[in-house]
Design a protein around this motif. Structure first.
Motif, mmCIF file in Angstrom:
data_model
loop_
_atom_site.group_PDB
_atom_site.id
_atom_site.type_symbol
_atom_site.label_atom_id
_atom_site.label_comp_id
_atom_site.label_asym_id
_atom_site.label_seq_id
_atom_site.Cartn_x
_atom_site.Cartn_y
_atom_site.Cartn_z
ATOM 1 N N ALA A 78 0.838 -1.202 0.000
ATOM 2 C CA ALA A 78 0.000 0.000 0.000
ATOM 3 C C ALA A 78 0.872 1.250 0.000
ATOM 4 N N ALA A 79 1.979 1.209 0.737
ATOM 5 C CA ALA A 79 2.896 2.343 0.752
ATOM 6 C C ALA A 79 3.516 2.553 -0.621
ATOM 7 N N LEU A 80 3.837 1.468 -1.309
ATOM 8 C CA LEU A 80 4.418 1.598 -2.642
ATOM 9 C C LEU A 80 3.418 2.166 -3.641
ATOM 10 N N ALA A 222 -3.645 1.978 -13.292
ATOM 11 C CA ALA A 222 -4.638 1.545 -12.313
ATOM 12 C C ALA A 222 -4.619 0.028 -12.161
ATOM 13 N N MET A 223 -4.549 -0.687 -13.262
ATOM 14 C CA MET A 223 -4.508 -2.146 -13.198
ATOM 15 C C MET A 223 -3.209 -2.629 -12.565
ATOM 16 N N MET A 224 -2.117 -1.942 -12.845
ATOM 17 C CA MET A 224 -0.842 -2.292 -12.232
ATOM 18 C C MET A 224 -0.901 -2.139 -10.718
ATOM 19 N N VAL A 225 -1.494 -1.044 -10.243
ATOM 20 C CA VAL A 225 -1.615 -0.808 -8.807
ATOM 21 C C VAL A 225 -2.436 -1.916 -8.144
ATOM 22 N N LEU A 226 -3.540 -2.308 -8.782
ATOM 23 C CA LEU A 226 -4.357 -3.384 -8.227
ATOM 24 C C LEU A 226 -3.566 -4.689 -8.137
ATOM 25 N N GLY A 227 -2.838 -4.996 -9.198
ATOM 26 C CA GLY A 227 -2.081 -6.238 -9.213
ATOM 27 C C GLY A 227 -0.974 -6.293 -8.181
ATOM 28 N N GLU A 228 -0.289 -5.170 -7.972
ATOM 29 C CA GLU A 228 0.861 -5.181 -7.068
ATOM 30 C C GLU A 228 0.486 -4.969 -5.606
ATOM 31 N N THR A 229 -0.782 -4.649 -5.325
ATOM 32 C CA THR A 229 -1.187 -4.448 -3.930
ATOM 33 C C THR A 229 -2.073 -5.580 -3.412
ATOM 34 N N VAL A 230 -3.147 -5.875 -4.115
ATOM 35 C CA VAL A 230 -4.127 -6.847 -3.610
ATOM 36 C C VAL A 230 -3.548 -8.258 -3.572
ATOM 37 N N PHE A 231 -2.928 -8.699 -4.667
ATOM 38 C CA PHE A 231 -2.413 -10.068 -4.741
ATOM 39 C C PHE A 231 -1.366 -10.383 -3.672
ATOM 40 N N PRO A 232 -0.275 -9.622 -3.569
ATOM 41 C CA PRO A 232 0.710 -9.965 -2.538
ATOM 42 C C PRO A 232 0.185 -9.781 -1.124
ATOM 43 N N SER A 233 -0.725 -8.843 -0.927
ATOM 44 C CA SER A 233 -1.293 -8.655 0.409
ATOM 45 C C SER A 233 -2.071 -9.884 0.855
ATOM 46 N N LEU A 234 -2.857 -10.448 -0.068
ATOM 47 C CA LEU A 234 -3.595 -11.669 0.250
ATOM 48 C C LEU A 234 -2.650 -12.835 0.538
ATOM 49 N N VAL A 235 -1.582 -12.950 -0.245
ATOM 50 C CA VAL A 235 -0.607 -14.017 -0.014
ATOM 51 C C VAL A 235 0.042 -13.850 1.360
ATOM 52 N N GLY A 236 0.348 -12.598 1.707
ATOM 53 C CA GLY A 236 0.960 -12.346 3.002
ATOM 54 C C GLY A 236 0.073 -12.774 4.157
ATOM 55 N N ALA A 252 -6.879 -1.575 9.751
ATOM 56 C CA ALA A 252 -5.959 -1.923 8.677
ATOM 57 C C ALA A 252 -6.689 -2.027 7.340
ATOM 58 N N VAL A 253 -7.863 -2.657 7.345
ATOM 59 C CA VAL A 253 -8.639 -2.787 6.114
ATOM 60 C C VAL A 253 -9.035 -1.411 5.588
ATOM 61 N N ALA A 254 -9.469 -0.532 6.491
ATOM 62 C CA ALA A 254 -9.857 0.823 6.076
ATOM 63 C C ALA A 254 -8.653 1.580 5.524
ATOM 64 N N GLY A 255 -7.511 1.473 6.194
ATOM 65 C CA GLY A 255 -6.317 2.162 5.726
ATOM 66 C C GLY A 255 -5.863 1.657 4.374
ATOM 67 N N PHE A 256 -5.884 0.343 4.194
ATOM 68 C CA PHE A 256 -5.486 -0.246 2.913
ATOM 69 C C PHE A 256 -6.423 0.217 1.798
ATOM 70 N N ALA A 257 -7.732 0.160 2.066
ATOM 71 C CA ALA A 257 -8.712 0.569 1.054
ATOM 72 C C ALA A 257 -8.558 2.037 0.686
ATOM 73 N N LEU A 258 -8.364 2.890 1.677
ATOM 74 C CA LEU A 258 -8.193 4.320 1.404
ATOM 75 C C LEU A 258 -6.940 4.585 0.586
ATOM 76 N N ALA A 259 -5.828 3.971 0.975
ATOM 77 C CA ALA A 259 -4.564 4.215 0.284
ATOM 78 C C ALA A 259 -4.626 3.747 -1.167
#
Length: 286
Positions: A78-80, A222-236, A252-259
């Motif tokens: 999310a920071a990235l 936009a698609m790149m951001v979705l791919g690099e945030t949601v997928f690895p976060s779920l794996v983590g 945490a969920v609210a912060g992730f969604a907002l960012a």
């Protein structure tokens, strides 16, 4: 904990400035063959702006690796994504002035990261074996084929598909970087995750550069951001044991969604070179 977040933000700053320089270089480079052309990376390496941006990417990656060994993947990724806020601010130097919506999105990104920082606990400690590492290699192979196929699709499908595949490749880079147990040279040479980082990173750059050069900046980013945030976060969370502080899961969920949502609102700043090339004076964005 907080110094890990500082490393993640430092990586975002490095990536954000690098993307400005690399995008200018990509747009100034001949398109070459149709579809995904590996020679594109060779051609852009002939431009000093791309090389300088690549150097910033290396610095950002080092900071990212440090952050990944301190913070959960969902915080770091999310920071990235906030690198788009850095790119948006950097775009001002290319003659683009930000409107109220852009400044509001930047503020929301910061607020989301603050919530994540408050909610995050240390990174997960669930061990992974050789099977997980080989699975990442297989994922890279699948993504390579998917990217080549996407590059041959029609324009409407090609741009979002290439952006998504590039984002997923960046996600694999983050996951592989996270499971590298040591940065000692011998450990790096003998760990399959090291080579996964190298190959996935190269594919991500190739697919994203192709998407930027031949399609919509906003869509591909936009698609790149979705791919690099949601997928690895779920794996983590599901495989690596990432967690939040007790009672802070909703925060945490609210912060992730907002960012991530605010980063998506800034997606068109994934490549600001078009505005700077087409405008002769600063433009106020609505």
């Amino acid at each position: 904990m907080w110094w890990g977040l500082l490393c993640a933000l430092g990586a975002a700053c490095a990536y954000g400035v690098a993307s400005v320089m690399q995008s200018v270089a990509a747009r100034a480079t001949d398109t070459g063959a149709e579809g995904v052309d590996p020679k594109l990376l060779v051609r852009v390496l002939g431009q000093w702006k791309f090389v300088l941006g690549l150097s910033l990417d290396v610095l950002g990656f080092v900071a990212q690796i440090v952050a990944l060994h301190v913070l959960p993947l969902f915080v770091v990724q999310a920071a990235l994504a906030a690198s788009l806020a850095v790119t948006a601010v950097a775009a001002r130097f290319l003659g683009v002035r930000l409107g109220k919506k852009e400044w509001a999105a930047i503020a929301v990104v910061c607020a989301g990261l603050a919530l994540l920082g408050a909610a995050a606990e240390s990174e997960g400690s669930d061990p992974v074996g050789l099977g997980f590492r080989l699975g990442l290699i297989a994922a890279v192979a699948v993504l390579a084929v998917a990217g080549i196929v996407a590059g041959k699709a029609n324009r409407r499908i090609r741009t979002p598909a290439l952006g998504l595949v590039a984002g997923l490749c960046f996600g694999v880079v983050a996951i592989a970087g996270r499971i590298i147990p040591s940065l000692a040279p011998l450990d790096l040479l003998t760990d399959p995750a090291t080579y996964t980082v190298a190959v996935a990173g190269g594919l991500a750059m190739l697919f994203y550069a192709t998407a930027l050069q031949r399609g919509s900046v906003t869509t591909s980013t936009a698609m790149m951001v979705l791919g690099e945030t949601v997928f690895p976060s779920l794996v983590g969370v599901l495989a690596l044991g990432d967690r939040t502080r007790p009672g802070f899961a909703a925060v945490a969920v609210a912060g992730f969604a907002l960012a991530v949502a605010a980063a998506l609102a800034l997606a068109r700043f994934g490549e600001p070179a078009t505005e700077s090339r087409n405008e002769t004076k600063p433009t106020v964005l609505p």
